[in-house]
Write a protein that holds these residues in place. Structure first.
Motif, PDB file in Angstrom:
ATOM      1  N   TYR A 312       0.707  -1.177  -0.020  1.00 46.68           N
ATOM      2  CA  TYR A 312      -0.110  -0.009   0.029  1.00 46.68           C
ATOM      3  C   TYR A 312       0.779   1.281   0.010  1.00 46.68           C
ATOM      4  CZ  TYR A 312      -4.376  -2.559   0.870  1.00 46.68           C
ATOM      5  OH  TYR A 312      -5.262  -3.286   0.853  1.00 46.68           O
ATOM      6  N   VAL A 313       2.086   1.441   0.701  1.00 43.42           N
ATOM      7  CA  VAL A 313       2.746   2.328   0.700  1.00 43.42           C
ATOM      8  C   VAL A 313       3.433   2.952  -0.755  1.00 43.42           C
ATOM      9  CG1 VAL A 313       5.080   3.570   1.753  1.00 43.42           C
ATOM     10  CG2 VAL A 313       3.333   2.275   3.338  1.00 43.42           C
ATOM     11  N   TRP A 314       3.925   1.470  -1.240  1.00 36.62           N
ATOM     12  CA  TRP A 314       4.443   1.605  -2.475  1.00 36.62           C
ATOM     13  C   TRP A 314       3.444   2.183  -3.686  1.00 36.62           C
ATOM     14  CZ3 TRP A 314       5.609  -2.722  -6.591  1.00 36.62           C
ATOM     15  CH2 TRP A 314       6.542  -2.613  -7.360  1.00 36.62           C
ATOM     16  N   VAL A 315       2.179   1.751  -3.404  1.00 36.86           N
ATOM     17  CA  VAL A 315       1.046   2.272  -4.277  1.00 36.86           C
ATOM     18  C   VAL A 315       1.195   3.669  -4.132  1.00 36.86           C
ATOM     19  CG1 VAL A 315      -1.370   2.175  -4.618  1.00 36.86           C
ATOM     20  CG2 VAL A 315      -0.067   0.173  -4.565  1.00 36.86           C
ATOM     21  N   GLY A 316       0.912   4.247  -3.008  1.00 31.08           N
ATOM     22  CA  GLY A 316       0.985   5.747  -2.767  1.00 31.08           C
ATOM     23  C   GLY A 316       2.138   6.393  -3.087  1.00 31.08           C
ATOM     24  N   MET A 317       3.263   5.878  -2.939  1.00 24.59           N
ATOM     25  CA  MET A 317       4.280   6.540  -3.635  1.00 24.59           C
ATOM     26  C   MET A 317       4.440   6.594  -5.309  1.00 24.59           C
ATOM     27  SD  MET A 317       5.567   7.822  -0.958  1.00 24.59           S
ATOM     28  CE  MET A 317       5.270   7.308   0.739  1.00 24.59           C
ATOM     29  N   MET A 318       3.845   5.752  -5.848  1.00 27.81           N
ATOM     30  CA  MET A 318       3.438   5.664  -7.187  1.00 27.81           C
ATOM     31  C   MET A 318       2.763   6.717  -7.519  1.00 27.81           C
ATOM     32  SD  MET A 318       4.316   1.909  -8.896  1.00 27.81           S
ATOM     33  CE  MET A 318       3.136   0.852  -7.633  1.00 27.81           C
ATOM     34  N   LEU A 319       1.533   6.789  -6.788  1.00 26.83           N
ATOM     35  CA  LEU A 319       0.527   7.740  -7.114  1.00 26.83           C
ATOM     36  C   LEU A 319       1.056   9.206  -6.801  1.00 26.83           C
ATOM     37  CD1 LEU A 319      -2.702   8.434  -7.381  1.00 26.83           C
ATOM     38  CD2 LEU A 319      -2.501   8.435  -5.003  1.00 26.83           C
ATOM     39  N   ILE A 362      -1.941   3.954   7.572  1.00 31.90           N
ATOM     40  CA  ILE A 362      -1.008   3.365   6.223  1.00 31.90           C
ATOM     41  C   ILE A 362      -1.586   4.396   5.049  1.00 31.90           C
ATOM     42  CG2 ILE A 362      -1.211   1.610   4.490  1.00 31.90           C
ATOM     43  CD1 ILE A 362      -1.891  -0.369   7.001  1.00 31.90           C
ATOM     44  N   PHE A 363      -2.871   4.698   5.090  1.00 35.92           N
ATOM     45  CA  PHE A 363      -2.957   5.860   4.057  1.00 35.92           C
ATOM     46  C   PHE A 363      -2.650   7.197   4.364  1.00 35.92           C
ATOM     47  CE2 PHE A 363      -6.067   8.924   2.040  1.00 35.92           C
ATOM     48  CZ  PHE A 363      -6.141   8.163   0.963  1.00 35.92           C
ATOM     49  N   VAL A 364      -2.424   7.438   5.221  1.00 36.87           N
ATOM     50  CA  VAL A 364      -1.575   8.906   5.210  1.00 36.87           C
ATOM     51  C   VAL A 364      -0.223   8.928   4.884  1.00 36.87           C
ATOM     52  CG1 VAL A 364      -0.646  10.496   6.962  1.00 36.87           C
ATOM     53  CG2 VAL A 364      -2.889   9.711   7.261  1.00 36.87           C
ATOM     54  N   ILE A 365       0.578   7.632   5.166  1.00 34.29           N
ATOM     55  CA  ILE A 365       1.848   7.455   4.632  1.00 34.29           C
ATOM     56  C   ILE A 365       1.818   7.253   3.296  1.00 34.29           C
ATOM     57  CG2 ILE A 365       3.564   5.628   4.407  1.00 34.29           C
ATOM     58  CD1 ILE A 365       4.210   7.058   6.728  1.00 34.29           C
ATOM     59  N   ALA A 388      -6.396  18.246   7.497  1.00 36.48           N
ATOM     60  CA  ALA A 388      -7.168  17.433   6.516  1.00 36.48           C
ATOM     61  C   ALA A 388      -6.121  16.120   6.163  1.00 36.48           C
ATOM     62  CB  ALA A 388      -7.475  18.230   5.199  1.00 36.48           C
ATOM     63  N   THR A 389      -4.941  16.447   5.877  1.00 37.16           N
ATOM     64  CA  THR A 389      -4.005  15.219   5.408  1.00 37.16           C
ATOM     65  C   THR A 389      -3.889  14.093   6.866  1.00 37.16           C
ATOM     66  OG1 THR A 389      -2.622  16.659   4.302  1.00 37.16           O
ATOM     67  CG2 THR A 389      -1.652  14.594   5.070  1.00 37.16           C
ATOM     68  N   ALA A 390      -3.995  14.735   7.811  1.00 38.98           N
ATOM     69  CA  ALA A 390      -3.911  13.852   9.164  1.00 38.98           C
ATOM     70  C   ALA A 390      -5.166  13.090   9.269  1.00 38.98           C
ATOM     71  CB  ALA A 390      -3.639  14.597  10.536  1.00 38.98           C
ATOM     72  N   PRO A 636      -2.530  14.252  21.017  1.00 37.84           N
ATOM     73  CA  PRO A 636      -1.356  14.222  21.789  1.00 37.84           C
ATOM     74  C   PRO A 636      -1.478  13.565  23.052  1.00 37.84           C
ATOM     75  CG  PRO A 636      -2.238  16.397  20.911  1.00 37.84           C
ATOM     76  CD  PRO A 636      -3.364  15.734  20.895  1.00 37.84           C
ATOM     77  N   PRO A 637      -0.265  13.195  23.548  1.00 37.70           N
ATOM     78  CA  PRO A 637       0.891  13.535  22.957  1.00 37.70           C
ATOM     79  C   PRO A 637       1.669  12.784  21.978  1.00 37.70           C
ATOM     80  CG  PRO A 637       1.237  12.335  24.957  1.00 37.70           C
ATOM     81  CD  PRO A 637      -0.022  12.327  24.703  1.00 37.70           C
ATOM     82  N   VAL A 638       1.109  11.767  21.447  1.00 36.18           N
ATOM     83  CA  VAL A 638       1.688  10.959  20.349  1.00 36.18           C
ATOM     84  C   VAL A 638       1.101  11.271  19.169  1.00 36.18           C
ATOM     85  CG1 VAL A 638       2.120   8.550  19.514  1.00 36.18           C
ATOM     86  CG2 VAL A 638       1.939   9.013  22.054  1.00 36.18           C
ATOM     87  N   ALA A 639      -0.043  11.383  18.934  1.00 38.70           N
ATOM     88  CA  ALA A 639      -0.785  11.816  17.604  1.00 38.70           C
ATOM     89  C   ALA A 639      -0.090  11.375  16.465  1.00 38.70           C
ATOM     90  CB  ALA A 639      -0.822  13.294  17.627  1.00 38.70           C
ATOM     91  N   LEU A 640      -0.163   9.981  16.257  1.00 38.70           N
ATOM     92  CA  LEU A 640       0.508   9.230  15.154  1.00 38.70           C
ATOM     93  C   LEU A 640       0.255   9.624  13.756  1.00 38.70           C
ATOM     94  CD1 LEU A 640       2.427   6.798  14.462  1.00 38.70           C
ATOM     95  CD2 LEU A 640       0.447   5.097  14.493  1.00 38.70           C
ATOM     96  N   ASN A 641      -0.915   9.875  13.623  1.00 38.87           N
ATOM     97  CA  ASN A 641      -1.383  10.323  12.157  1.00 38.87           C
ATOM     98  C   ASN A 641      -0.800  11.760  11.784  1.00 38.87           C
ATOM     99  OD1 ASN A 641      -2.855   8.155  11.988  1.00 38.87           O
ATOM    100  ND2 ASN A 641      -4.808   9.018  11.358  1.00 38.87           N
ATOM    101  N   HIS A 642      -0.584  12.663  12.933  1.00 40.13           N
ATOM    102  CA  HIS A 642       0.059  13.840  12.818  1.00 40.13           C
ATOM    103  C   HIS A 642       1.439  13.656  12.574  1.00 40.13           C
ATOM    104  CE1 HIS A 642      -3.176  16.873  13.614  1.00 40.13           C
ATOM    105  NE2 HIS A 642      -3.558  15.871  14.434  1.00 40.13           N
ATOM    106  N   LEU A 643       2.289  12.645  13.179  1.00 42.02           N
ATOM    107  CA  LEU A 643       3.456  12.433  12.949  1.00 42.02           C
ATOM    108  C   LEU A 643       3.880  11.698  11.604  1.00 42.02           C
ATOM    109  CD1 LEU A 643       4.447  10.600  16.261  1.00 42.02           C
ATOM    110  CD2 LEU A 643       4.827  13.055  15.740  1.00 42.02           C
TER     111      LEU A 643
END
Length: 694
Positions: A312-319, A362-365, A388-390, A636-643
C-alpha cells in the motif's frame, strides 16, 4: 573544481549507492510479493482450463503409473488356489471356540471376480490416460507445474521476504534519519541522544533475538529448518541495524546546529526506540529477556498483512509520480470552493481508498503528501491542509471492505461483517457531517461563495475529460483480474491489484507523453524507470519506519497483556454508561500507543469481554472502538497520524505552519480541528445509542 561541486557529486554518489543498496532490492521484493500472490490466481485458472481441454486433467498432471495387478487371471484357478490356502492355513484359536471353520467357494469366487473387474477398470483407465498424453498436454502441464512451484516458493518465502524487507528498509530509515519521532533532529544533542538510544534499542533487539533462538533450542522444541532460518535472519538483521545506528552515531552530519535541550532531544528519539526500551526493560526485569523476540516473531503469523502494508505504501508513492491526483482536484476547482469545503471533499473522497488499505495511518503514509500538496495548490492554509491530511484516512476505516473490520468479525463471533459495515455507513456519514459542520463554522476563515452552476458545471465536465483514460486503464486491469483470473476487487485482492493498476497508469502516461512530444509532457513525469525508482526510494524509508513501529507496538501489547493491566478492572459493570465511559478512555489510550491491528487483537481478548458483560451491544462497542482508535491516532502527546503527516509532508512545511501567528485556535488548528470532529463523533457514537437500549 569548487567544493560545492564536489559536495553535490558526493551526495549524488551516496544517493545512487543507497538506491542500489536498498531501493532496488526493496523493489524486487515488492514485485515478488505481487507475482507470488497473482500466480495463485493464474494457477487456479490454469487448472480449470486444463480440465476443460483434457477431461480428467487433475489425473494427467503427472504421468500415470501402470497398475501392478493382472487383469487376465484365470478365475477358476485363482478360486481353487485360495480355497486350498484357506484349508491349509493354521486354525485361529478364537474361531475354534466359536465352532468349526468353514470355507465357502462361492464367496471366494465373488471376491476374485470383483478384484479382477476392478483391476481391468484400473488398466482401462490407465490406457485412457496414457492415450490422452500428447505433446501439447506435456507442454501445458510443464508450464502449470512451473506456476505451481512458484506458488509453493511464494508461500514458503513470504516470511523470509518480510524479515528482509523490514530489516533492509529499517536500515535505510536509520541512515536517512527517517524514523518516526515526536520531533525532528535539529541540534547535535538531538542527534547524539537519538542515535545513542537507537543503538541501545537495536542491541536490545539483537540480544532478545539471540536469546529467543537459544531458549527455543534449550526447550527441546522441534525447530524446523524454516524456523531456524527465520531466527538467523532476525539476528543478522538486528546486527546490521545496530552497526548502521552505531555508524550514524559516530559520523554526525555537518549541518546540525550546536547546543540543544535535553528534554527536546528526548522527543527526537524514534517511537520504535521508546517502545523497545520500555518493553525490553519490562521483559528483562520479568526474567523473560527474549520477550521482544517472541512478540516480533509473532509478526510472521500475520506476514501477509504486514507485506500488504508495504504494498500500500508503494502504491501511494507511485501515485505521487502520476498526474492522477492533480487531475481529480482540477475537477473541483471550477466551483471555487473555499479551502475548508475543499478539505472536506478531499477527506470524504479519501475514505474509499482508506477502506481498501485497512488503516488510516497506512493511507496517510501512502497518499498524505498528495493530498497536502493539492490542498495547498488550491489555496488552503498550511494548518488546514495538515489537519485534512492527518484526518484523510480517519473516515474510511468503517466502510466496506476495510480489512480491520474483517479482523474484528473474525475474532469476535458476536458480530458479522455485514452488520458492522451496515452500521459503518452511518458512522461514516456522521463523521463526514461533523467534519463539514466544524469546517464551515468553527474552522471557517474565508468567504463561502461558490461559483454559479452554469459556469462551474461545464468547466467541471471539461476537467473530467482527461480522467477518462485513467478510468479506462483502471477498468481494464480490474476487468482482466475479474474475467481472466476470476478475482474481484476486495480487501483481500486489493494489495496485489493496486500495484498493477499504478504500474499500468505509469505506462499509459509514458506512452501518452512520448506520443505528444516532450514539450507537452508534465514536468514531473520522468519516464517509467525513473518514476518507479523515485517511488521506491520514498517507499523504502517509509516502510522501514512504519513496519518497525508496528512490530514494536506488538511488543507493547505483550507488556499490557503480561502485566494483566485489564485484570485490575472489574470483569463487568452494573451500569452500561459507566462501562462505556471507561471503555472510551481505554480505547483512546490504546489508539495512542498501538497500531490498529495489534490493538484490535488485544481489545478482543480483554476489553471486549468486559463490555459485553456490562450490557453493551457488541456492534455498538466495535463501532465505538473504531472511532476511539481514530481519535487516539489524532490525540497528543503521540498523535501518530500527525507524526505520519509530518513524515510525508516534510519538516519544513510543519515548521512553517508552527511559525504562523494568529489566535490560539489558528496557531493550533491542525491539532484542535481533528480533535473537535472526532471527539464529538465519539461522544455521539458511544453514548447516544445507550439511550435506546441501556
Amino acid at each position: 573544481m569548487s567544493a560545492s561541486v564536489l559536495t553535490e557529486r558526493g551526495r549524488v554518489a551516496r544517493r545512487t549507492g543507497l538506491e542500489w543498496f536498498s531501493s532496488f532490492p526493496a523493489c524486487i521484493l515488492l514485485l515478488l510479493v505481487v507475482i507470488f500472490s497473482t500466480s495463485s490466481d493464474i494457477h487456479n485458472q490454469m487448472l480449470q482450463a486444463g480440465e476443460q481441454m483434457w477431461s480428467g486433467y487433475y489425473k494427467l498432471r503427472v504421468d500415470p503409473v501402470a497398475p501392478s495387478c493382472n487383469p487376465n487371471r484365470d478365475i477358476d484357478a485363482e478360486v481353487q488356489r485360495q480355497v486350498l490356502e484357506a484349508h491349509q492355513a493354521p486354525a485361529d484359536p478364537l474361531m475354534s471356540l466359536l465352532g468349526e471353520r468353514t470355507v465357502n467357494p462361492a464367496d471366494i469366487r465373488a471376491a476374485v471376480e470383483n478384484a479382477i473387474a476392478l483391476c481391468q477398470q484400473k488398466h482401462a483407465e490407465f490406457d485412457s490416460l496414457q492415450g490422452q498424453i500428447t505433446p501439447a498436454l506435456e507442454v501445458y502441464r510443464a508450464v502449470e507445474g512451473f506456476v505451481a512451484d512458484v506458488i509453493a516458493l511464494g508461500l514458503t518465502s513470504q516470511r523470509y521476504i518480510l524479515v528482509v524487507l523490514v530489516m533492509l528498509c529499517a536500515a535505510t530509515a536509520t541512515l536517512t534519519r527517517h524514523h518516526i519521532a515526536m520531533r525532528a533532529i535539529d541540534t547535535r544533542l538531538d542527534y547524539t541522544v537519538s542515535y545513542f538510544l537507537q543503538t541501545v534499542a537495536n542491541v536490545m533487539l539483537l540480544g532478545s533475538s539471540v536469546l529467543f533462538r537459544q531458549t527455543s533450542h534449550d526447550a527441546g522444541a522441534d525447530i524446523t529448518f524454516e524456523r531456524e532460518i527465520l531466527h538467523d535472519l532476525w539476528i543478522v538483521g538486528f546486527a546490521a541495524l545496530t552497526l548502521v545506528s552505531l555508524y550514524r552515531l559516530v559520523r554526525p552530519p555537518a549541518d546540525l546546529q550546536e547546543g540543544g535541550d535535553l528534554m527536546k532531544a528526548g522527543l527526537a528519539v524514534p517511537l520504535y526506540t521508546v517502545m523497545c526500551l520500555i518493553s525490553g526493560t519490562y521483559f528483562a526485569l520479568l526474567g523473560h529477556a527474549s520477550g521482544i523476540g517472541v512478540y516480533l516473531d509473532k509478526m510472521m503469523e500475520l506476514s501477509d498483512m504486514f507485506l500488504n502494508v508495504g504494498l500500500y505504501v508503494w502504491v501511494g508513492m507511485m501515485l505521487k509520480q502520476t498526474r492522477l491526483a492533480p487531475l481529480v482536484f482540477n475537477a473541483f476547482r471550477p466551483w471555487r470552493m473555499p479551502p475548508e469545503m475543499l478539505a472536506v471533499v478531499a477527506v470524504i473522497v479519501a475514505a474509499v481508498p482508506t477502506a481498501y488499505t485497512g488503516a488510516s495511518g497506512i493511507f496517510v503514509i501512502a497518499a498524505g503528501a498528495v493530498i497536502y500538496s493539492e490542498l495547498r495548490a488550491a489555496g488552503a492554509r498550511r494548518h488546514l491542509a495538515l489537519a485534512a491530511t492527518a484526518m484523510s484516512g480517519s473516515l474510511g476505516v468503517v466502510l466496506r471492505p476495510c480489512l480491520l473490520v474483517v479482523v474484528i468479525a473474525y475474532l469476535n463471533r458476536e458480530v458479522t461483517t455485514d452488520v458492522l459495515f451496515g452500521w459503518g455507513i452511518w458512522v461514516f456519514l456522521l463523521t463526514a457531517v461533523m467534519f463539514l459542520v466544524v469546517s464551515l463554522t468553527v474552522n471557517r476563515q474565508s468567504r463561502f461563495e461558490l461559483a454559479p452552476v452554469a459556469e462551474a458545471l461545464p468547466a467541471m465536465l471539461r476537467a473530467l475529460v482527461p480522467l477518462i483514460p485513467y478510468v479506462l486503464v483502471v477498468a481494464v486491469v480490474v476487468l482482466f483480474y475479474r474475467w481472466a483470473l476470476d478475482v474481484g476487487m476486495d480487501e483481500f485482492s486489493a494489495p496485489r491489484i493496486l500495484p498493477v493498476i499504478m504500474l499500468a497508469i505509469l505506462v499509459y502516461e509514458h506512452l501518452a507523453f512520448r506520443k505528444r512530444g516532450r514539450k507537452e509532457a508534465a514536468p514531473k513525469h520522468q519516464g517509467i524507470e525513473r518514476s518507479i525508482r523515485g517511488a521506491t526510494n520514498d517507499t523504502t524509508s517509509e516502510i522501514g519506519a512504519l513496519l518497525l513501529l508496528l512490530g514494536l507496538s506488538v511488543s507493547i501489547g505483550g507488556v499490557i497483556e503480561r502485566a494483566e493491566i485489564m485484570q485490575m478492572f472489574p470483569q463487568a459493570f452494573g451500569s452500561a454508561w459507566t462501562a462505556m465511559l471507561l471503555m472510551v478512555v481505554v480505547l483512546v489510550v490504546l489508539g495512542m500507543i498501538m497500531d490498529a491491528f495489534g490493538a484490535v487483537i488485544l481489545v478482543s481478548a480483554t476489553v471486549a469481554t468486559i463490555a459485553y458483560g456490562s450490557g453493551i451491544d457488541p456492534i455498538h462497542f466495535w463501532m465505538t472502538t473504531l472511532v476511539a482508535f481514530e481519535l487516539g491516532y489524532l490525540s497528543p502527546p503521540v498523535a501518530l497520524n500527525h507524526l505520519l503527516t509530518r513524515q510525508v509532508v516534510g519538516e519544513t512545511e510543519v515548521s512553517a505552519a508552527l511559525a504562523e501567528t494568529g489566535t490560539f485556535y489558528q496557531r493550533h488548528e491542525r491539532i484542535i480541528m481533528p480533535l473537535i470532529v472526532m471527539g464529538i463523533s465519539l461522544v455521539l457514537v458511544a453514548f447516544v445509542p445507550l439511550m435506546f437500549y441501556a
